[in-house]
Design an enzyme around this catalytic site. Sequence first.
Site, PDB file in Angstrom:
ATOM      1  N   PRO A  90       0.845  -1.202   0.000  1.00 20.32           N
ATOM      2  CA  PRO A  90       0.000   0.000   0.000  1.00 20.32           C
ATOM      3  C   PRO A  90       0.879   1.251   0.000  1.00 20.32           C
ATOM      4  CG  PRO A  90       0.068  -0.990   2.185  1.00 20.32           C
ATOM      5  CD  PRO A  90       0.791  -1.932   1.277  1.00 20.32           C
ATOM      6  N   MET A  91       0.590   2.166  -0.925  1.00 24.29           N
ATOM      7  CA  MET A  91       1.347   3.419  -1.008  1.00 24.29           C
ATOM      8  C   MET A  91       0.382   4.568  -1.270  1.00 24.29           C
ATOM      9  SD  MET A  91       4.702   2.371  -3.249  1.00 24.29           S
ATOM     10  CE  MET A  91       3.825   1.262  -4.374  1.00 24.29           C
ATOM     11  N   VAL A  92       0.404   5.556  -0.383  1.00 22.78           N
ATOM     12  CA  VAL A  92      -0.476   6.710  -0.528  1.00 22.78           C
ATOM     13  C   VAL A  92      -0.188   7.406  -1.850  1.00 22.78           C
ATOM     14  CG1 VAL A  92      -1.074   8.967   0.425  1.00 22.78           C
ATOM     15  CG2 VAL A  92      -0.751   7.017   1.946  1.00 22.78           C
ATOM     16  N   CYS A 124       2.382   3.043   9.205  1.00 22.55           N
ATOM     17  CA  CYS A 124       2.776   4.308   8.579  1.00 22.55           C
ATOM     18  C   CYS A 124       3.113   5.345   9.650  1.00 22.55           C
ATOM     19  CB  CYS A 124       1.664   4.835   7.682  1.00 22.55           C
ATOM     20  SG  CYS A 124       2.140   6.351   6.803  1.00 22.55           S
ATOM     21  N   LYS A 154      -0.625  -4.487   8.773  1.00 19.76           N
ATOM     22  CA  LYS A 154       0.753  -4.159   8.402  1.00 19.76           C
ATOM     23  C   LYS A 154       1.355  -3.325   9.524  1.00 19.76           C
ATOM     24  CE  LYS A 154       3.447  -2.272   4.537  1.00 19.76           C
ATOM     25  NZ  LYS A 154       4.106  -1.099   5.148  1.00 19.76           N
ATOM     26  N   HIS A 167       7.038  -4.303   8.111  1.00 24.61           N
ATOM     27  CA  HIS A 167       8.051  -3.402   7.562  1.00 24.61           C
ATOM     28  C   HIS A 167       9.220  -3.418   8.550  1.00 24.61           C
ATOM     29  CE1 HIS A 167       9.075   0.582   5.412  1.00 24.61           C
ATOM     30  NE2 HIS A 167      10.127   0.210   6.123  1.00 24.61           N
ATOM     31  N   GLY A 196      10.078  -3.570   3.079  1.00 22.80           N
ATOM     32  CA  GLY A 196      11.108  -2.599   3.427  1.00 22.80           C
ATOM     33  C   GLY A 196      12.427  -2.825   2.737  1.00 22.80           C
ATOM     34  N   ARG A 236       8.535   0.973  -2.923  1.00 20.65           N
ATOM     35  CA  ARG A 236       9.214   1.907  -3.823  1.00 20.65           C
ATOM     36  C   ARG A 236       9.803   1.233  -5.061  1.00 20.65           C
ATOM     37  NH1 ARG A 236      13.209   4.082  -0.034  1.00 20.65           N
ATOM     38  NH2 ARG A 236      12.609   2.187   1.073  1.00 20.65           N
TER      39      ARG A 236
END
Length: 500
Positions: A15-17, A113, A152, A180, A212, A240
Amino acid sequence: FYCNLSFSNKVILAPMVRVGTLPMRLLALDYGADIVYCEELIDLKMIQCERVVNDVLETVDFIGPDERVMFRTCSKEKDRVVFQMGTADPKRALAVAQLVENDVAAVDVNMGCPKEYSTKGGMGSALLSDPDKIEAILTTLVRGISKPVTCKIRILPTIKETVNLVKRIEKTGVSAIAVHGRMKEERPRHPVHCDYIQAVAESVSIPVIANGGSVDHVKTHDNIEMFREATGASSVMLARAAMWNPSIFRSQGAVSVDEAMEEYIKYAVCYDNNTFNTKYCLCQMLKDRVESPMGKRLHAAQTSAEICEVFGMTDFYKKAQADLEARKSYLQANSSSLSDQPTLDGDVITMAVKFERREYPPQITPKMYLLEWSRKEKLEQPVYETEQRAQDRAFQSTVTVANKKYRSTLWEKSKKFAEQAAAIVCLRTLGVPEGRIGEENSGLVNKRKREERKQGISEDSGITDSTNRKRRITEPSQKDEQETNDKMMVVNGSCGQTVP
């Protein structure tokens, strides 16, 4: 229906904002991701959303009060998309999960997060210091929905603390835990703690997803398995590395970033993705080229058409828009005939109907007509059963007439309007006039008053909190129909038919 989504031996889009919207998720699946997580969506925003089927795009949209699409999904990802929410409240979490559960494969709670976007209000990594709340949220979700629940987390200062927390999480019944391997104070420049993830994986029996490793460990597809082995995890989740080039999931090797960007743009255009979201994701893929002439042109683009122009995809854009317009025109041309046709949903006859008060004379409603028709046919008076959604407090009613049930598929702003809509579905299915202005042979005659009025039952009587999700209200059609009897009688010469 239980979707038994497995989290073992999987490669997953994290999940990435602002990144994990529909185009990126679909592209990751195309390139070989097994599971994709959506961006974190906050419960307070999602709880206000309305679920809307978008026939033009062939998507399911969750739309906020400001008409913004908060979450968009489609059938292509239905069995592999995990909905991640930010929450600090078990009841709100459950309401949101119940809202989306039929359109996703699993539900995840963000507990890792460290950014203010997530931690304010006690969400995200702020939950790590409140294990009681973690347990309450996850237990409520596991018991309350039919799909798998995951969470998570980030690691705690010591391995022992981390393992103790994860063991407590496992007891809630979650299907997997993503870890992570950094503490909440650490950033990407800090090395990922593979030993912590390994200790977690050895301490629980459910799948552990390692996250991570994008900077230090995973630069190519082959590195994914190396990271899995280094952490001892069941699966690997990439953020990423996938954001920079989603073809990292491609087992045959990554394609060029330029090719990946073109494929991303195709999905963004075809699914009408927000222009600025599209631009943001493309800028992440450009990385250090964002200051190049192409990057500057992309930054200046204000529409999807202009983005396509930057990438030499104007012809594609025009064709895609023409296809969408053609589909829209086709659906509009056929919508009236389709919406007028009753369909069977289980044992309930349904139609997409809304009650518009302005379409009826003062003091005249479809419920009145249905009551009078029922009396004329010597049937028991209609009985309405109404439910209320927790997320937006909208109402939907089902009316039973002659042992048959009728309901509108559309939700209304009030209980009264929901009952009127249900009455309309029944009347239209039976071919009975409903009293609309200008309707032929309405048969409305002999308005009069009775000397004695029977006491009506309150519209709000019979309300009980049967579940956290909705309130159910069951009562005969009494109050307005009794008031109607005082004012009118419906004589309908064309309605002497039996209920089908």
